[in-house]
Design a protein around this motif. Sequence first.
Motif, PDB file in Angstrom:
ATOM      1  N   LYS A  96     -10.811   6.292  10.627  1.00  0.00           N
ATOM      2  CA  LYS A  96     -11.842   5.345  10.192  1.00  0.00           C
ATOM      3  C   LYS A  96     -11.235   3.953  10.048  1.00  0.00           C
ATOM      4  CE  LYS A  96     -15.024   8.561   9.124  1.00  0.00           C
ATOM      5  NZ  LYS A  96     -15.931   8.998   8.162  1.00  0.00           N
ATOM      6  N   VAL A  97     -12.095   2.944   9.854  1.00  0.00           N
ATOM      7  CA  VAL A  97     -11.659   1.559   9.819  1.00  0.00           C
ATOM      8  C   VAL A  97     -11.269   1.089   8.412  1.00  0.00           C
ATOM      9  CG1 VAL A  97     -12.341  -0.801  10.384  1.00  0.00           C
ATOM     10  CG2 VAL A  97     -13.115   1.086  11.801  1.00  0.00           C
ATOM     11  N   GLY A  98     -11.681   1.759   7.365  1.00  0.00           N
ATOM     12  CA  GLY A  98     -11.492   1.298   5.991  1.00  0.00           C
ATOM     13  C   GLY A  98     -10.054   1.025   5.587  1.00  0.00           C
ATOM     14  N   GLN A  99      -9.777  -0.207   5.249  1.00  0.00           N
ATOM     15  CA  GLN A  99      -8.429  -0.619   4.863  1.00  0.00           C
ATOM     16  C   GLN A  99      -8.062  -0.106   3.473  1.00  0.00           C
ATOM     17  OE1 GLN A  99      -7.502  -4.630   5.918  1.00  0.00           O
ATOM     18  NE2 GLN A  99      -6.044  -4.864   4.261  1.00  0.00           N
ATOM     19  N   VAL A 100      -9.008  -0.044   2.571  1.00  0.00           N
ATOM     20  CA  VAL A 100      -8.727   0.404   1.201  1.00  0.00           C
ATOM     21  C   VAL A 100      -8.209   1.834   1.213  1.00  0.00           C
ATOM     22  CG1 VAL A 100      -9.750   0.925  -1.051  1.00  0.00           C
ATOM     23  CG2 VAL A 100     -10.406  -1.145   0.159  1.00  0.00           C
ATOM     24  N   ASN A 101      -8.875   2.714   1.937  1.00  0.00           N
ATOM     25  CA  ASN A 101      -8.458   4.113   1.969  1.00  0.00           C
ATOM     26  C   ASN A 101      -7.079   4.273   2.615  1.00  0.00           C
ATOM     27  OD1 ASN A 101     -10.918   4.617   0.851  1.00  0.00           O
ATOM     28  ND2 ASN A 101     -11.861   5.333   2.740  1.00  0.00           N
ATOM     29  N   ARG A 102      -6.801   3.495   3.636  1.00  0.00           N
ATOM     30  CA  ARG A 102      -5.494   3.561   4.301  1.00  0.00           C
ATOM     31  C   ARG A 102      -4.377   3.088   3.370  1.00  0.00           C
ATOM     32  NH1 ARG A 102      -6.675   1.255  10.392  1.00  0.00           N
ATOM     33  NH2 ARG A 102      -7.915   3.043  11.091  1.00  0.00           N
ATOM     34  N   SER A 126       3.086  -1.025   3.130  1.00  0.00           N
ATOM     35  CA  SER A 126       2.959  -1.649   4.441  1.00  0.00           C
ATOM     36  C   SER A 126       3.844  -0.954   5.469  1.00  0.00           C
ATOM     37  CB  SER A 126       3.311  -3.129   4.350  1.00  0.00           C
ATOM     38  OG  SER A 126       3.256  -3.730   5.620  1.00  0.00           O
ATOM     39  N   GLN A 127       5.072  -0.601   5.090  1.00  0.00           N
ATOM     40  CA  GLN A 127       5.990   0.085   6.004  1.00  0.00           C
ATOM     41  C   GLN A 127       5.453   1.461   6.381  1.00  0.00           C
ATOM     42  OE1 GLN A 127       8.822  -1.182   7.442  1.00  0.00           O
ATOM     43  NE2 GLN A 127       8.758   0.683   8.644  1.00  0.00           N
ATOM     44  N   ILE A 128       4.887   2.169   5.429  1.00  0.00           N
ATOM     45  CA  ILE A 128       4.329   3.501   5.701  1.00  0.00           C
ATOM     46  C   ILE A 128       3.158   3.390   6.666  1.00  0.00           C
ATOM     47  CG2 ILE A 128       3.073   5.443   4.666  1.00  0.00           C
ATOM     48  CD1 ILE A 128       4.884   5.036   2.175  1.00  0.00           C
ATOM     49  N   THR A 129       2.256   2.434   6.442  1.00  0.00           N
ATOM     50  CA  THR A 129       1.116   2.283   7.357  1.00  0.00           C
ATOM     51  C   THR A 129       1.586   1.895   8.750  1.00  0.00           C
ATOM     52  OG1 THR A 129       0.714  -0.016   6.707  1.00  0.00           O
ATOM     53  CG2 THR A 129      -0.509   1.694   5.513  1.00  0.00           C
ATOM     54  N   LYS A 130       2.612   1.083   8.823  1.00  0.00           N
ATOM     55  CA  LYS A 130       3.169   0.697  10.122  1.00  0.00           C
ATOM     56  C   LYS A 130       3.726   1.925  10.837  1.00  0.00           C
ATOM     57  CE  LYS A 130       6.871  -2.065  12.124  1.00  0.00           C
ATOM     58  NZ  LYS A 130       8.064  -2.846  11.799  1.00  0.00           N
ATOM     59  N   ASP A 131       4.469   2.763  10.123  1.00  0.00           N
ATOM     60  CA  ASP A 131       5.050   3.964  10.716  1.00  0.00           C
ATOM     61  C   ASP A 131       3.998   5.004  11.092  1.00  0.00           C
ATOM     62  OD1 ASP A 131       7.534   2.810  10.479  1.00  0.00           O
ATOM     63  OD2 ASP A 131       8.103   3.925   8.679  1.00  0.00           O
ATOM     64  N   LEU A 132       2.843   4.949  10.451  1.00  0.00           N
ATOM     65  CA  LEU A 132       1.747   5.859  10.800  1.00  0.00           C
ATOM     66  C   LEU A 132       0.952   5.365  12.007  1.00  0.00           C
ATOM     67  CD1 LEU A 132       0.338   6.781   7.284  1.00  0.00           C
ATOM     68  CD2 LEU A 132       1.492   8.309   8.894  1.00  0.00           C
ATOM     69  N   GLY A 133       1.235   4.148  12.452  1.00  0.00           N
ATOM     70  CA  GLY A 133       0.532   3.598  13.609  1.00  0.00           C
ATOM     71  C   GLY A 133      -0.711   2.820  13.248  1.00  0.00           C
ATOM     72  N   ILE A 134      -0.900   2.526  11.972  1.00  0.00           N
ATOM     73  CA  ILE A 134      -2.036   1.728  11.509  1.00  0.00           C
ATOM     74  C   ILE A 134      -1.499   0.572  10.674  1.00  0.00           C
ATOM     75  CG2 ILE A 134      -3.833   3.501  11.565  1.00  0.00           C
ATOM     76  CD1 ILE A 134      -3.163   4.015   8.573  1.00  0.00           C
ATOM     77  N   PRO A 135      -0.786  -0.371  11.295  1.00  0.00           N
ATOM     78  CA  PRO A 135      -0.082  -1.400  10.517  1.00  0.00           C
ATOM     79  C   PRO A 135      -1.018  -2.282   9.699  1.00  0.00           C
ATOM     80  CG  PRO A 135      -0.096  -1.956  12.843  1.00  0.00           C
ATOM     81  CD  PRO A 135      -0.687  -0.581  12.725  1.00  0.00           C
ATOM     82  N   ILE A 136      -0.641  -2.459   8.441  1.00  0.00           N
ATOM     83  CA  ILE A 136      -1.342  -3.376   7.541  1.00  0.00           C
ATOM     84  C   ILE A 136      -0.280  -4.288   6.959  1.00  0.00           C
ATOM     85  CG2 ILE A 136      -2.790  -3.619   5.492  1.00  0.00           C
ATOM     86  CD1 ILE A 136      -3.771  -0.748   6.010  1.00  0.00           C
ATOM     87  N   HIS A 137      -0.451  -5.576   7.113  1.00  0.00           N
ATOM     88  CA  HIS A 137       0.533  -6.568   6.669  1.00  0.00           C
ATOM     89  C   HIS A 137       0.662  -6.539   5.148  1.00  0.00           C
ATOM     90  CE1 HIS A 137       2.454 -10.492   6.024  1.00  0.00           C
ATOM     91  NE2 HIS A 137       2.933 -10.309   7.256  1.00  0.00           N
ATOM     92  N   VAL A 138       1.854  -6.859   4.652  1.00  0.00           N
ATOM     93  CA  VAL A 138       2.151  -6.829   3.220  1.00  0.00           C
ATOM     94  C   VAL A 138       1.165  -7.685   2.424  1.00  0.00           C
ATOM     95  CG1 VAL A 138       3.886  -7.346   1.467  1.00  0.00           C
ATOM     96  CG2 VAL A 138       4.601  -6.431   3.658  1.00  0.00           C
ATOM     97  N   ALA A 139       0.828  -8.856   2.926  1.00  0.00           N
ATOM     98  CA  ALA A 139      -0.109  -9.737   2.213  1.00  0.00           C
ATOM     99  C   ALA A 139      -1.482  -9.081   2.087  1.00  0.00           C
ATOM    100  CB  ALA A 139      -0.222 -11.072   2.929  1.00  0.00           C
ATOM    101  N   ASN A 140      -1.917  -8.386   3.126  1.00  0.00           N
ATOM    102  CA  ASN A 140      -3.212  -7.699   3.069  1.00  0.00           C
ATOM    103  C   ASN A 140      -3.165  -6.527   2.086  1.00  0.00           C
ATOM    104  OD1 ASN A 140      -4.238  -9.458   4.954  1.00  0.00           O
ATOM    105  ND2 ASN A 140      -3.859  -8.101   6.681  1.00  0.00           N
ATOM    106  N   VAL A 141      -2.044  -5.826   2.050  1.00  0.00           N
ATOM    107  CA  VAL A 141      -1.889  -4.732   1.085  1.00  0.00           C
ATOM    108  C   VAL A 141      -1.956  -5.290  -0.331  1.00  0.00           C
ATOM    109  CG1 VAL A 141      -0.308  -2.976   0.198  1.00  0.00           C
ATOM    110  CG2 VAL A 141      -0.524  -3.295   2.661  1.00  0.00           C
ATOM    111  N   SER A 142      -1.247  -6.370  -0.573  1.00  0.00           N
ATOM    112  CA  SER A 142      -1.228  -6.981  -1.897  1.00  0.00           C
ATOM    113  C   SER A 142      -2.618  -7.446  -2.329  1.00  0.00           C
ATOM    114  CB  SER A 142      -0.248  -8.149  -1.910  1.00  0.00           C
ATOM    115  OG  SER A 142      -0.215  -8.755  -3.173  1.00  0.00           O
TER     116      SER A 142
END
Length: 187
Positions: A96-102, A126-142
Amino acid sequence: MPSATITLPDGTVVTIDGTPEEVARLLQLYGGGSTASTAAAVKTPKQKTSIKKVSGARAKSESNPTQGNGIDLNEIINLIKNCDEAEEIESAILDKVGQVNRILLPLFVAHQHLEHDQGLTTGEISQITKDLGIPIHVANVSNTLTKTAAKYVMGDKVRKKGQPVHYKLSRRGVKYMEDILKGKTDD
């Protein structure tokens, strides 16, 4: 100005700039080997010695998946891919597309399957999401953790620039993630 390069036992490369005497003295202290090339250099007026660290901390963080708080990020990634709820995680969150759940997923897996009380930083998430193939930048995670997902997480301290905050799921966050995996999305 003469300079020398020393490779320390941990792989850190140090470049030394200074007077010939200063360079020779530092090379002798740290076992840099022969000082003949530096001693033959033209003498310059006395200047401050500067040591520049070329590599070291960055190489250590890339080679060591265990972060400073003792959490093995590779273990979290493997648990996400291979735990009992792996199919539900893939269909309800990763596909799914939801960033919060990821972003909440690594916190949920760490809470459910790992025995630690530390929590994860935004950089680790952020590193975990990147390694899962769904990268989310640190600023977006924060931003997501402090705004949209704030009601689902707890930080170990107040946010300050340059100070990492370790986030954990709150009781409400655990219930939310369990509902997402069961297919309930009324929140």
